[in-house]
Scaffold this active site. Sequence first.
Site, short mmCIF file in Angstrom:
data_model
loop_
_atom_site.label_atom_id
_atom_site.label_comp_id
_atom_site.label_asym_id
_atom_site.label_seq_id
_atom_site.Cartn_x
_atom_site.Cartn_y
_atom_site.Cartn_z
CG PHE A 197 4.12 29.50 -68.83
CD1 PHE A 197 3.98 30.82 -67.98
CD2 PHE A 197 5.23 28.94 -68.85
CE1 PHE A 197 5.04 31.18 -67.38
CE2 PHE A 197 6.23 29.50 -67.84
CZ PHE A 197 6.01 30.79 -67.02
N GLY A 229 10.24 59.26 -78.34
CA GLY A 229 10.52 59.84 -76.99
C GLY A 229 9.66 59.46 -75.78
N GLY A 230 9.48 60.36 -75.01
CA GLY A 230 8.79 60.19 -73.53
C GLY A 230 7.35 59.64 -73.90
CD GLU A 273 4.90 18.10 -67.12
OE1 GLU A 273 5.83 17.72 -66.41
OE2 GLU A 273 4.15 17.38 -67.70
CD GLN A 321 23.80 59.98 -91.06
OE1 GLN A 321 24.58 60.36 -90.23
NE2 GLN A 321 24.28 59.88 -92.71
CD GLU A 323 2.87 28.55 -80.83
OE1 GLU A 323 3.32 28.03 -82.05
OE2 GLU A 323 1.52 28.91 -80.57
CD GLU A 327 17.79 32.07 -76.34
OE1 GLU A 327 16.34 31.71 -76.07
OE2 GLU A 327 18.10 33.17 -76.32
CB THR A 352 -2.27 30.23 -74.93
OG1 THR A 352 -0.69 30.57 -74.69
CG2 THR A 352 -3.17 31.22 -75.63
C1 LIG Z 1 2.45 33.83 -72.61
C2 LIG Z 1 2.68 32.50 -72.68
C3 LIG Z 1 1.94 31.38 -73.46
C4 LIG Z 1 2.39 30.09 -73.51
N1 LIG Z 1 1.30 29.28 -74.17
C5 LIG Z 1 1.65 27.90 -74.10
C6 LIG Z 1 0.81 26.82 -74.42
O1 LIG Z 1 -0.51 27.20 -74.77
N2 LIG Z 1 0.84 25.65 -74.23
C7 LIG Z 1 2.16 25.29 -73.91
O2 LIG Z 1 2.32 24.03 -73.65
N3 LIG Z 1 3.15 26.05 -73.59
C8 LIG Z 1 2.86 27.29 -73.68
N4 LIG Z 1 3.90 28.36 -73.27
C9 LIG Z 1 5.12 27.71 -72.90
C10 LIG Z 1 6.25 28.04 -73.73
O3 LIG Z 1 6.26 27.38 -74.83
C11 LIG Z 1 7.59 28.01 -72.94
O4 LIG Z 1 7.48 28.88 -72.09
C12 LIG Z 1 8.84 27.97 -73.89
O5 LIG Z 1 8.83 26.85 -74.67
C13 LIG Z 1 10.07 28.04 -72.94
O6 LIG Z 1 10.13 27.00 -72.03
P1 LIG Z 1 10.49 27.70 -70.37
O7 LIG Z 1 9.82 28.72 -70.27
O8 LIG Z 1 10.45 26.38 -69.61
O9 LIG Z 1 11.99 28.18 -70.53
P2 LIG Z 1 13.35 26.98 -70.33
O10 LIG Z 1 13.08 25.98 -71.18
O11 LIG Z 1 13.45 26.83 -68.99
O12 LIG Z 1 14.46 27.88 -70.97
C14 LIG Z 1 15.01 29.05 -70.25
C15 LIG Z 1 16.06 29.74 -71.03
O13 LIG Z 1 16.96 28.64 -71.51
C16 LIG Z 1 17.15 28.43 -72.79
N5 LIG Z 1 17.44 27.40 -73.17
C17 LIG Z 1 16.65 26.25 -72.83
N6 LIG Z 1 17.24 25.14 -73.40
C18 LIG Z 1 18.52 25.59 -74.09
C19 LIG Z 1 19.27 24.89 -74.92
N7 LIG Z 1 19.47 23.69 -75.24
N8 LIG Z 1 20.47 25.65 -75.43
C20 LIG Z 1 20.53 27.04 -75.25
N9 LIG Z 1 19.50 27.81 -74.44
C21 LIG Z 1 18.52 27.04 -74.04
C22 LIG Z 1 15.73 29.07 -73.39
O14 LIG Z 1 15.89 29.48 -74.72
C23 LIG Z 1 15.46 30.11 -72.31
O15 LIG Z 1 16.33 31.44 -72.71
C24 LIG Z 1 3.70 29.68 -73.18
C25 LIG Z 1 4.58 30.59 -72.71
C26 LIG Z 1 4.06 31.69 -72.38
C27 LIG Z 1 5.08 32.63 -71.69
#
Ligand SMILES: Cc1cc2nc3c(=O)[nH]c(=O)nc-3n(C[C@H](O)[C@H](O)[C@H](O)COP(=O)(O)OP(=O)(O)OC[C@H]3O[C@@H](n4cnc5c(N)ncnc54)[C@H](O)[C@@H]3O)c2cc1C
Length: 389
Positions: free
Chosen positions: A159, A339-340, A130, A279, A363, A367, A161
Amino acid sequence: MDFTLSTEETEVRDWVRTFVRREIMPLEPDMLRRERAGQPGLTLTELAELQAKAREAGFWGVQTPQEYGGMGLSAVMAALLEIELGRSFVPFRFGGAADNILFHANEEQKRRYLVPTIEGERHSCFAITEPGAGSDARNIRTSAYQDGDDWIITGEKTFITGGNEADFTMVFAVTDKQKGADGGVTCFLVDRDMGWKSEPIPTMGEWGPAALVFDHVRVPAENILGEVGHGFALAMQWIGRGRYLLPARALGACERLVEMAIEQAKTRVTFGEPIANRQAIQWMIADSAVEIEALRWLVLHAAWQVDAGLDSRQAQSMAKLYGGVKANEIVDRVLQIHGGMGYTRELPVERWYRELRLLRIYEGTDEIQRRTIARNLIKGHTSVRGTLG
Ligand SMILES: Cc1cc2nc3c(=O)[nH]c(=O)nc-3n(C[C@H](O)[C@H](O)[C@H](O)COP(=O)(O)OP(=O)(O)OC[C@H]3O[C@@H](n4cnc5c(N)ncnc54)[C@H](O)[C@@H]3O)c2cc1C
């Protein structure tokens, strides 16, 4: 210790390798052209045609149990096949698959949702994330309350899929605020025509997920998947279903990318010599090859643990984390070696560069995988000595 494949594993893998070379890779130039014109690279009809071709050769429902007409292959075999498919950026997947949690459906739900999904007649999507709850999925706010024999769902998912194409969703909603994720989240099977709406979300990748809106959507109680309040465990089971499969696909991509880099390095001459003699270039190729090899065994070891019925969560998190981080480093090096030209849209390198970035986010972000891995070690659930003890 035996790292060799059985004759059967080699034969199955080789069939898919040939299928990818003959049927999928030739579609790549056309696919790139279409994507660059803002069209879908592969339509659902074209995907279905390819899947039908594979089905003629018996490749259908790779991990679907045989009682549902699938092949019921092992996790190791599925990983080997995913590596082969990953060698092309054409988003091919074998037909005959259904989300693992749909197998928890009751007989009537299986008839209406599971079987048609396996047959490719229906399309699902999994909706837990959400706007206010991603990594912290326990914090979802979408809610459902009972009204007679129905439940009324209200909330927003993001988000998702396949959310633009799906005709039903497996959506997770809070049914008991007090209990929350510990017994207060329920999974509902909700047909699109019950009233939810979807909106595409543009991304840096070539396919976009969807935002889903539930505005008092009425769902009959018979559409609850599993039991009321047991949804969060189902969600975790869905997410955990294949943390070895995502990095397996990326591994295939990395193999192909490094092959392209080697070819480029041998043919591109600067200062009178092929850059392969330098290298700086050799080290990029060497590091990538070592990391590909390490990833291969992380992926296969995690899959092997799944087949052995062991608790594979640590191994899967390690494969997912390493795969995401290393695939991104490797594609960056491969782009650098080109490269480019690597930066242009004439080559598919930049496409892979954009697509592989997602692996570090969905998924379970890098982090969150690190958090899982460290917690398991600190709490003593696992040891740095691994499965050999
Ligand atoms: C293209 C795409 C397809 C997707 N498909 C699906 C789907 O089919 N179904 C579904 O339900 N979801 C789906 N998602 C959602 C996806 O699983 C979430 O985007 C993901 O879990 C991260 O949640 P967020 O985007 O809210 O990031 P946030 O949870 O807000 O995280 C933001 C940042 O904070 C970091 N963070 C958060 N908590 C901590 C912590 N405790 N310690 C350290 N760092 C932390 C995260 O690693 C990230 O770098 C999809 C996302 C994308 C982009």
